[in-house]
Design an enzyme around this catalytic site. Structure first.
Site, PDB file in Angstrom:
ATOM      1  N   ASP A  63       9.915 -31.671  15.901  1.00  0.00           N
ATOM      2  CA  ASP A  63      11.233 -31.916  16.490  1.00  0.00           C
ATOM      3  C   ASP A  63      11.137 -31.428  17.928  1.00  0.00           C
ATOM      4  OD1 ASP A  63      13.804 -31.817  17.473  1.00  0.00           O
ATOM      5  OD2 ASP A  63      14.677 -31.050  15.620  1.00  0.00           O
ATOM      6  N   VAL A  64      11.190 -32.342  18.866  1.00  0.00           N
ATOM      7  CA  VAL A  64      10.908 -31.968  20.265  1.00  0.00           C
ATOM      8  C   VAL A  64      11.994 -31.066  20.870  1.00  0.00           C
ATOM      9  CG1 VAL A  64       9.512 -34.040  20.698  1.00  0.00           C
ATOM     10  CG2 VAL A  64      11.952 -34.046  21.301  1.00  0.00           C
ATOM     11  N   ASN A  90       7.062 -39.179  24.282  1.00  0.00           N
ATOM     12  CA  ASN A  90       7.737 -40.467  24.084  1.00  0.00           C
ATOM     13  C   ASN A  90       9.076 -40.334  23.351  1.00  0.00           C
ATOM     14  OD1 ASN A  90       7.744 -43.549  23.312  1.00  0.00           O
ATOM     15  ND2 ASN A  90       7.750 -42.453  21.354  1.00  0.00           N
ATOM     16  N   TYR A 160      21.838 -40.713  29.300  1.00  0.00           N
ATOM     17  CA  TYR A 160      20.494 -41.264  29.079  1.00  0.00           C
ATOM     18  C   TYR A 160      19.844 -41.580  30.423  1.00  0.00           C
ATOM     19  CZ  TYR A 160      16.812 -44.443  27.432  1.00  0.00           C
ATOM     20  OH  TYR A 160      15.593 -45.042  27.181  1.00  0.00           O
ATOM     21  N   LYS A 164      16.550 -39.782  32.176  1.00  0.00           N
ATOM     22  CA  LYS A 164      15.333 -40.508  32.547  1.00  0.00           C
ATOM     23  C   LYS A 164      15.023 -40.337  34.040  1.00  0.00           C
ATOM     24  CE  LYS A 164      14.267 -42.114  28.482  1.00  0.00           C
ATOM     25  NZ  LYS A 164      13.050 -41.676  27.788  1.00  0.00           N
ATOM     26  N   THR A 195      13.819 -52.171  20.051  1.00  0.00           N
ATOM     27  CA  THR A 195      13.311 -51.174  19.096  1.00  0.00           C
ATOM     28  C   THR A 195      14.524 -50.570  18.386  1.00  0.00           C
ATOM     29  OG1 THR A 195      13.472 -49.350  20.670  1.00  0.00           O
ATOM     30  CG2 THR A 195      11.353 -50.521  20.608  1.00  0.00           C
TER      31      THR A 195
HETATM   32  P1  NAD Z   1      12.814 -45.607  18.905  1.00  0.00           P
HETATM   33  O1  NAD Z   1      14.177 -45.143  18.554  1.00  0.00           O
HETATM   34  O2  NAD Z   1      12.138 -46.527  17.974  1.00  0.00           O
HETATM   35  O3  NAD Z   1      11.840 -44.387  19.179  1.00  0.00           O
HETATM   36  C1  NAD Z   1      12.260 -43.123  19.594  1.00  0.00           C
HETATM   37  C2  NAD Z   1      11.554 -42.131  18.724  1.00  0.00           C
HETATM   38  O4  NAD Z   1      11.876 -40.806  19.145  1.00  0.00           O
HETATM   39  C3  NAD Z   1      12.009 -42.276  17.273  1.00  0.00           C
HETATM   40  O5  NAD Z   1      10.894 -42.334  16.436  1.00  0.00           O
HETATM   41  C4  NAD Z   1      12.813 -41.032  17.046  1.00  0.00           C
HETATM   42  O6  NAD Z   1      12.814 -40.591  15.712  1.00  0.00           O
HETATM   43  C5  NAD Z   1      12.115 -40.065  17.985  1.00  0.00           C
HETATM   44  N1  NAD Z   1      12.906 -38.873  18.245  1.00  0.00           N
HETATM   45  C6  NAD Z   1      14.206 -38.795  18.611  1.00  0.00           C
HETATM   46  N2  NAD Z   1      14.590 -37.516  18.682  1.00  0.00           N
HETATM   47  C7  NAD Z   1      13.508 -36.775  18.355  1.00  0.00           C
HETATM   48  C8  NAD Z   1      13.282 -35.391  18.213  1.00  0.00           C
HETATM   49  N3  NAD Z   1      14.248 -34.479  18.422  1.00  0.00           N
HETATM   50  N4  NAD Z   1      12.042 -34.966  17.872  1.00  0.00           N
HETATM   51  C9  NAD Z   1      11.054 -35.868  17.642  1.00  0.00           C
HETATM   52  N5  NAD Z   1      11.210 -37.185  17.724  1.00  0.00           N
HETATM   53  C10 NAD Z   1      12.440 -37.624  18.074  1.00  0.00           C
HETATM   54  O7  NAD Z   1      12.948 -46.267  20.344  1.00  0.00           O
HETATM   55  P2  NAD Z   1      11.800 -46.592  21.416  1.00  0.00           P
HETATM   56  O8  NAD Z   1      12.338 -47.690  22.243  1.00  0.00           O
HETATM   57  O9  NAD Z   1      10.502 -46.747  20.775  1.00  0.00           O
HETATM   58  O10 NAD Z   1      11.825 -45.279  22.303  1.00  0.00           O
HETATM   59  C11 NAD Z   1      10.637 -44.605  22.717  1.00  0.00           C
HETATM   60  C12 NAD Z   1      10.833 -44.078  24.119  1.00  0.00           C
HETATM   61  O11 NAD Z   1      10.908 -45.187  25.009  1.00  0.00           O
HETATM   62  C13 NAD Z   1      12.117 -43.293  24.306  1.00  0.00           C
HETATM   63  O12 NAD Z   1      11.876 -42.196  25.157  1.00  0.00           O
HETATM   64  C14 NAD Z   1      13.024 -44.289  24.997  1.00  0.00           C
HETATM   65  O13 NAD Z   1      14.020 -43.656  25.761  1.00  0.00           O
HETATM   66  C15 NAD Z   1      12.012 -45.005  25.862  1.00  0.00           C
HETATM   67  N6  NAD Z   1      12.440 -46.300  26.375  1.00  0.00           N
HETATM   68  C16 NAD Z   1      12.790 -47.297  25.524  1.00  0.00           C
HETATM   69  C17 NAD Z   1      13.199 -48.513  26.052  1.00  0.00           C
HETATM   70  C18 NAD Z   1      13.622 -49.648  25.172  1.00  0.00           C
HETATM   71  O14 NAD Z   1      14.232 -50.598  25.675  1.00  0.00           O
HETATM   72  N7  NAD Z   1      13.302 -49.631  23.903  1.00  0.00           N
HETATM   73  C19 NAD Z   1      13.223 -48.700  27.435  1.00  0.00           C
HETATM   74  C20 NAD Z   1      12.840 -47.666  28.272  1.00  0.00           C
HETATM   75  C21 NAD Z   1      12.453 -46.476  27.731  1.00  0.00           C
END
Ligand code: NAD
Length: 253
Positions: A63-64, A90, A160, A164, A195
């Site tokens: 848990d980050v 990530n 958010y 970022k 996602t």
């Molecule tokens: P996602 O929700 O599938 O993945 C996010 C992951 O982070 C999940 O597996 C979640 O369980 C995990 N997470 C959340 N809180 C946590 C915690 N306290 N401890 C450990 N893990 C935790 O969505 P994604 O799109 O794969 O997101 C991955 C990264 O990419 C994120 O940082 C997101 O902000 C970033 N991002 C996503 C997009 C998009 O459009 N999908 C765009 C830009 C950036």
């Protein structure tokens, strides 16, 4: 030779979406792979899948937002594979809505996960790299996952976007601090990718017009990040640190 042969990679937030994709990518590239997530059952299943494909993989609870959990995850990774030298911070979460309506608890969760969580993962990685002699090896590679929302003002989820934007500068700070300690830190800013984090929005009526308004009228493919992630995680990016890469299928144009 495989791009990450001999490396140990850790992906925080590997239970879904981009993180699970990065884990598969790193395993294919020959790294030992550590999958960190709160949903242990999911990363255990992914670790089995990767092992079946011939990779050395380990699922760890992480848990980050919890310092102890991050430290223990690195302890387990190190006990199995030695020092982790390619890390992707990530894990991320969102709390959609207008700033006048989003509850404070949602704002705190976003900042706690995206900013403090990224800080804790990168810091723990760096502490262990430095203690193990990264200064001489120059092998540390840390990637922070930002977002194009860091640069663009949208309506909704201000926390958010702010988290970022903070990640981008956090990455530059870390890069500067660790520049003579053999650790490179870079930031990737993806565009909109379908996602779990945006699935409710994607399935709602709001998404159609938003996607049609993007320059290429489409969401970005997750796989479009692969080459950059692989490069930044590998020995080849020796001279690259403190850089921010917008990989967004042109969405921010
Ligand atoms: P996602 O929700 O599938 O993945 C996010 C992951 O982070 C999940 O597996 C979640 O369980 C995990 N997470 C959340 N809180 C946590 C915690 N306290 N401890 C450990 N893990 C935790 O969505 P994604 O799109 O794969 O997101 C991955 C990264 O990419 C994120 O940082 C997101 O902000 C970033 N991002 C996503 C997009 C998009 O459009 N999908 C765009 C830009 C950036």
């Amino acid at each position: 030779m495989a791009a990450l042969a001999g490396r140990t990679a850790l992906v925080a937030g590997a239970s879904s979406g981009l993180g699970a994709g990065f884990a598969r990518l790193f395993a294919e590239a020959g790294a030992n792979i550590v999958l960190g997530a709160r949903r242990l059952d999911r990363v255990q299943a992914l670790a089995r899948e990767l092992a079946d494909a011939g990779a050395q993989s380990l699922a760890v609870a992480m848990d980050v937002t919890d310092e102890t959990s991050v430290i223990e995850a690195f302890d387990r990774a190190e006990a199995r594979f030695g020092t982790v030298n390619s890390i992707v911070a990530n894990a991320g979460t969102a709390c959609p809505g207008r700033s006048t309506e989003v509850p404070l608890a949602g704002v705190r969760k976003v900042i706690d996960t995206n900013l403090i969580g990224t800080y804790l993962v990168a810091r723990e990685a760096a502490r262990r790299l430095i203690a193990s002699g990264s200064r001489e090896r120059e092998d540390g590679r840390i990637i922070l996952i930002g977002s194009i929302t860091a640069e663009q003002a949208h309506v909704g989820d201000a926390a958010y976007a702010a988290s970022k934007a903070a990640i981008a500068h956090l990455g530059r700070q870390f890069a500067r601090e660790w520049i003579r300690l053999g650790i490179n830190v870079n930031i990737i800013q993806p565009g909109w990718i379908h996602t779990e984090i945006n699935d409710a929005w994607y399935r709602s009526q709001l998404s159609g017009a938003a996607i049609a308004g993007l320059p290429r009228r489409r969401m970005q493919a997750a796989s479009s990040l692969n080459d950059m992630v692989l490069y930044l995680a590998s020995d080849r990016s020796q001279a690259v640190t403190g850089a921010t890469f917008v990989i967004d299928d042109g969405q921010s144009l």
